[in-house]
Design a protein around this motif. Structure first.
Motif, PDB file in Angstrom:
ATOM      1  N   UNK A 106       0.876  -1.145   0.080  1.00 30.94           N
ATOM      2  CA  UNK A 106       0.150  -0.070   0.063  1.00 30.94           C
ATOM      3  C   UNK A 106       0.832   1.339   0.036  1.00 30.94           C
ATOM      4  N   UNK A 107       2.146   1.015   0.597  1.00 29.05           N
ATOM      5  CA  UNK A 107       3.117   2.364   0.203  1.00 29.05           C
ATOM      6  C   UNK A 107       3.764   2.551  -1.008  1.00 29.05           C
ATOM      7  N   UNK A 108       3.526   1.760  -1.908  1.00 32.80           N
ATOM      8  CA  UNK A 108       3.911   1.683  -3.138  1.00 32.80           C
ATOM      9  C   UNK A 108       5.392   1.078  -3.343  1.00 32.80           C
ATOM     10  N   UNK A 109       5.956   0.568  -2.223  1.00 29.98           N
ATOM     11  CA  UNK A 109       7.056  -0.080  -2.342  1.00 29.98           C
ATOM     12  C   UNK A 109       7.364  -1.447  -3.191  1.00 29.98           C
ATOM     13  N   UNK A 110       6.297  -1.992  -3.230  1.00 30.92           N
ATOM     14  CA  UNK A 110       6.225  -3.423  -4.012  1.00 30.92           C
ATOM     15  C   UNK A 110       5.396  -3.464  -5.280  1.00 30.92           C
ATOM     16  N   UNK A 111       5.663  -4.367  -6.041  1.00 29.72           N
ATOM     17  CA  UNK A 111       5.104  -4.558  -7.434  1.00 29.72           C
ATOM     18  C   UNK A 111       3.781  -5.501  -7.371  1.00 29.72           C
ATOM     19  N   UNK A 112       3.113  -4.862  -8.437  1.00 30.24           N
ATOM     20  CA  UNK A 112       2.086  -6.209  -8.780  1.00 30.24           C
ATOM     21  C   UNK A 112       1.702  -6.059 -10.303  1.00 30.24           C
ATOM     22  N   UNK A 129      -4.057   2.492  -5.003  1.00 27.61           N
ATOM     23  CA  UNK A 129      -3.229   2.251  -3.736  1.00 27.61           C
ATOM     24  C   UNK A 129      -3.517   3.255  -2.556  1.00 27.61           C
ATOM     25  N   UNK A 130      -3.925   4.502  -2.795  1.00 28.91           N
ATOM     26  CA  UNK A 130      -4.188   5.476  -1.940  1.00 28.91           C
ATOM     27  C   UNK A 130      -5.552   4.748  -1.196  1.00 28.91           C
ATOM     28  N   UNK A 131      -6.482   4.591  -1.990  1.00 29.81           N
ATOM     29  CA  UNK A 131      -7.615   3.947  -1.175  1.00 29.81           C
ATOM     30  C   UNK A 131      -7.482   2.742  -0.263  1.00 29.81           C
ATOM     31  N   UNK A 132      -6.449   1.979  -0.704  1.00 27.46           N
ATOM     32  CA  UNK A 132      -6.302   0.622  -0.124  1.00 27.46           C
ATOM     33  C   UNK A 132      -5.447   0.998   1.012  1.00 27.46           C
ATOM     34  N   UNK A 133      -4.350   1.962   1.019  1.00 31.09           N
ATOM     35  CA  UNK A 133      -3.575   2.350   2.006  1.00 31.09           C
ATOM     36  C   UNK A 133      -4.503   3.112   3.117  1.00 31.09           C
ATOM     37  N   UNK A 134      -5.475   3.761   2.766  1.00 32.08           N
ATOM     38  CA  UNK A 134      -6.318   4.701   3.606  1.00 32.08           C
ATOM     39  C   UNK A 134      -7.224   3.622   4.650  1.00 32.08           C
ATOM     40  N   UNK A 135      -7.905   2.746   3.903  1.00 29.82           N
ATOM     41  CA  UNK A 135      -8.384   1.696   4.466  1.00 29.82           C
ATOM     42  C   UNK A 135      -7.535   0.929   5.826  1.00 29.82           C
ATOM     43  N   UNK A 136      -6.370   0.389   5.092  1.00 27.73           N
ATOM     44  CA  UNK A 136      -5.388  -0.350   5.946  1.00 27.73           C
ATOM     45  C   UNK A 136      -5.082   0.630   7.236  1.00 27.73           C
ATOM     46  N   UNK A 137      -4.612   1.877   7.076  1.00 22.05           N
ATOM     47  CA  UNK A 137      -4.216   2.538   7.952  1.00 22.05           C
ATOM     48  C   UNK A 137      -5.089   2.902   9.127  1.00 22.05           C
ATOM     49  N   UNK A 138      -6.359   2.958   8.680  1.00 23.73           N
ATOM     50  CA  UNK A 138      -7.595   3.530   9.442  1.00 23.73           C
ATOM     51  C   UNK A 138      -8.104   2.370  10.228  1.00 23.73           C
ATOM     52  N   UNK A 139      -7.587   0.977   9.933  1.00 24.49           N
ATOM     53  CA  UNK A 139      -8.156  -0.028  10.743  1.00 24.49           C
ATOM     54  C   UNK A 139      -6.970  -0.733  11.450  1.00 24.49           C
ATOM     55  N   UNK A 140      -6.054   0.030  11.734  1.00 23.01           N
ATOM     56  CA  UNK A 140      -5.060  -0.763  12.797  1.00 23.01           C
ATOM     57  C   UNK A 140      -5.642  -1.089  14.052  1.00 23.01           C
ATOM     58  N   UNK A 141      -6.559  -0.362  14.342  1.00 24.56           N
ATOM     59  CA  UNK A 141      -7.172  -0.886  15.795  1.00 24.56           C
ATOM     60  C   UNK A 141      -7.917  -2.171  15.558  1.00 24.56           C
ATOM     61  N   UNK A 142      -8.350  -2.637  14.353  1.00 27.46           N
ATOM     62  CA  UNK A 142      -8.909  -3.956  14.234  1.00 27.46           C
ATOM     63  C   UNK A 142      -7.562  -4.863  14.402  1.00 27.46           C
ATOM     64  N   UNK A 143      -6.519  -4.725  13.796  1.00 27.65           N
ATOM     65  CA  UNK A 143      -5.462  -5.647  13.904  1.00 27.65           C
ATOM     66  C   UNK A 143      -4.809  -5.728  15.263  1.00 27.65           C
TER      67      UNK A 143
END
Lengths: 307, 101, 278
Positions: free
Chosen positions: A101-107, A282-296
């Motif tokens: 999500x931080x754009x460091x790896x490829x797909x 990537x931005x959307x995915x990152x946003x959801x990932x970051x904002x759900x740290x509390x779930x992890x």
């Protein structure tokens, strides 16, 4: 044994077609190469879900709403299986996801492109999954055994996806003028990206993954297999191709494209994660990932507050 | 969180077989997730989930040298049964016709 | 007889379709990858229930399930507003998942004794899947509620918001009076609301989620804090006022702007190609 001796023994195993397991000794090159390769595959599955889920809300029938949801569910499941294999090579799932999500790896390239309508569902489900199946079937013979074991299930499910994609395509192809036009318009947009999917000609001397037999076939051979299988089917449905336009070589008995007709420019942008949809997805995915740290965090802790 | 390795049984003829793993915070969540990941196509009806830490791995080298010939463990060690049946039948004939042993 | 039954059943289908649509929006985005797979099955189940209910209604009306699902105008849908609210974050989604599936179980329980055999049989099948959904929801709620404070607070806040909307689930269904007379349903929405309240209050109490006894607008009384801090009974809004309360209006086709957007996207392809096969 010295490092050189171990390396020589490892090379001999690879040469002999031996399979490598997680606990086997392997040179760092091999470990890093396989890890990166499987990580990219896992990333591609989860990112691959993103264009298709954009088509899901407008699915035109109840059956397709369910079946497309199931198909995307499978892709997420594939990512789950592949991340597990990659983790065992030494990189945590959270670390891989964060790099993604931080754009460091490829797909894979196809997932950087926009989707517009149901025609995209047909193209992705039939031709792009068809391309993926060609490459994945070749990987069933990979030297890294844990990868081949999950690929067995992945390929079986991709076969099903292919039938689903073809089913959708055939309905469009035998439908109204507007439906046929839908498929053609999507094909016009996607064809170049599909050709890019296989990559440029392989360089066996410099491709470590080919050397280690992680990959077992050359890019151009896989692309040729795809063209021979799918171009005639598209032609028989009465659709046309944009550049690079395939033509039939009677003598060779193959459907060919001219390397000169391939514009590699768009692929270069994608390698830098600068495709048309890259930043947004990537931005959307990152946003959801970051904002759900509390779930992890909630999942990481044992349940501690009894009622 | 823990890695739970998942084993699946289908029908009655084959034992549980490893089919993958899920990452989950506890056995209850792992069970629900494993059901969806590994049974949603009706590939089987039963799952065992085992925490990775509870799995002990053992390997055996194929080319281990052994002291004694342990071929008695394999059916191939009994291939001379045809010859032996012949011998026993001949001996039985002798006994039953009263000829000398 | 039958048109009324079809209308009732279509309203139930609308709840499932719209909620299933919302659930499916999490595919690829859920906060835990195994949960992504699990929640996607739940989404497919809900759409599947909708499909079965539309098929039942369609048989009566001589209409196609897909036409009922995607071919009507926005104000013809009779789903509760709770179903059409955007997903928000995972806390809101879980809260709505639990509240809806509890309400659904209460409703399905009352429909298992339906005088209409087809509806009764379908209800039994759906209830089996919904019970699994409820186990899933309760498992997640327990974990979040008993875990770190950040998640717990988010969940409590989300539950409060969702429960405010829940009254809309218990507005009388279209043709409910006929349904009760005919025995197609065995309890009124008002009765179901009371059962729902009892169940949710008891469960929240058991799990230690401090929402406190909540009520549904339209109930006779509400507990409010007096100036001295005591909880006293005060006459709540009447049933009529329930229609304009938060969460109400769906059963008469009065939806939120969120539904307009949802309807537009969900029916787009179908509407743009009338009569097409897919």
């Amino acid at each position: 044994m010295t490092y050189e001796e171990k390396l020589a023994a490892f090379n001999a195993r690879i040469e002999a077609g031996d399979k490598i397991e997680t606990e086997d000794w392997m040179p760092d090159d091999y470990r890093m190469g396989v890890l990166k390769f499987i990580e990219m595959h896992a990333n591609s599955e989860i990112m691959g879900a993103l264009p298709e889920r954009e088509c899901l809300p407008s699915a035109p029938t109840l059956q397709r709403k369910m079946s497309l949801c199931a198909k995307i569910q499978d892709e997420v499941g594939h990512a789950q299986l592949l991340y597990r294999v990659a983790e065992d090579l030494g990189k945590g799932r959270d670390a891989m996801f964060e790099d993604l999500v931080n754009g460091k790896s490829k797909f894979h390239n196809v997932f950087h492109y926009p989707v517009k309508h149901w025609g995209d569902v047909a193209i992705i489900g039939w031709l792009i999954d068809g391309a993926a199946l060609v490459t994945q079937a070749a990987l069933l013979d990979s030297s890294y055994a844990p990868y081949t074991r999950v690929l067995k299930r992945i390929c079986a499910e991709e076969q099903l996806h292919l039938r689903h994609g073809e089913d959708i395509t055939l309905e469009l192809a035998s439908g109204t003028d507007a439906q046929r036009e839908m498929f053609q318009e999507a094909l016009n947009r996607w064809w170049l990206a599909i050709i890019h999917f296989f990559g440029p000609r392989s360089n066996p001397d410099r491709d470590l993954l080919l050397k280690w037999k992680v990959k077992t076939r050359l890019n151009e051979d896989l692309r040729q297999e795809f063209l021979d299988r799918y171009v005639p089917r598209i032609v028989e449905l009465g659709f046309t191709f944009p550049a690079p336009t395939p033509f039939h070589d009677e003598k060779a008995g193959h459907w060919l494209i001219n390397d000169d007709d391939i514009d590699w420019g768009p692929l270069e942008s994608i390698k830098k994660n600068e495709g048309p949809e890259t930043a947004r997805r990537l931005g959307n995915r990152k946003e959801t990932y970051d904002s759900h740290r509390w779930v992890r965090e909630a999942l990481a802790e044992p349940a501690i507050h009894a009622a | 969180m823990d890695v739970y390795e998942v084993f699946r049984r289908t029908g009655h003829k084959e034992p549980y077989e490893h089919c993958g793993a899920v990452i989950a915070p506890d056995p209850d969540m792992a069970s629900i997730m494993a059901k969806e990941c590994f049974l949603r196509r009706g590939e089987g009806e039963h799952l065992w989930l085992v925490s990775r830490g509870d799995i002990h791995a053992v390997s055996k080298n194929a080319d281990e040298n052994v002291v004694a010939d342990k071929s008695y463990r394999y059916a191939s060690a009994y291939r001379d049964v045809v010859g032996k049946r012949e011998r026993a039948r001949k001996r039985a004939d002798e006994v039953m016709s009263g000829s000398a042993s | 007889m039958s048109r009324a039954l079809a209308t009732l059943v279509t309203a139930l289908a609308d709840d499932e379709l719209v909620l299933g649509h919302r659930h499916s929006e999490w595919t690829g985005y859920a906060p835990h990858i195994e949960e992504d797979v699990a929640f996607s099955s739940i989404a497919q189940d809900e759409v599947g229930h909708a499909a079965a209910l539309y098929a039942l209604a369609g048989k009566i009306l001589g209409d196609e399930p897909d036409h009922l699902a995607f071919g009507r105008q926005a104000d013809e849908y009779r789903n509760a507003l709770l179903c059409e609210r955007p997903n928000g974050d995972w806390a809101y989604t879980l809260a709505r998942h639990w509240v809806y599936d509890t309400a659904d179980d209460v409703r399905l329980e009352s429909m298992e004794g339906s005088s209409n055999e087809e509806l009764a049989a379908l209800t039994t099948k759906m209830r089996r899947e919904e019970r699994y959904h409820l186990i899933h929801a309760e498992m997640w709620l327990k974990r979040i509620a008993r875990g770190p404070i950040e998640g717990r607070n988010k969940l409590i806040h989300a539950l409060e918001e969702v429960l405010l909307d829940s009254s809309g689930l218990f507005e009388p269904l279209p043709e409910e009076d006929t349904a009760l007379t005919e025995g197609w349903v065995t309890a009124s929405s008002q009765e179901l609301a009371a059962r729902f309240l009892a169940r949710t209050n008891a469960w929240l109490d058991e799990v230690g989620i401090p929402i406190g006894p909540h009520s549904i607008a339209g109930e006779r009384a509400e507990f409010v804090a007096s100036s001295s801090g005591d909880l006293i009974e005060e006459a709540g809004p009447s049933l009529d006022e329930a229609h304009t309360s938060k969460g109400g209006g769906g059963r008469s086709g009065r939806h939120s702007p969120d539904f307009t957007e949802l309807w537009d996207v969900m029916t787009k392809t179908y509407r743009e190609h009338p009569g097409a096969r897919w």
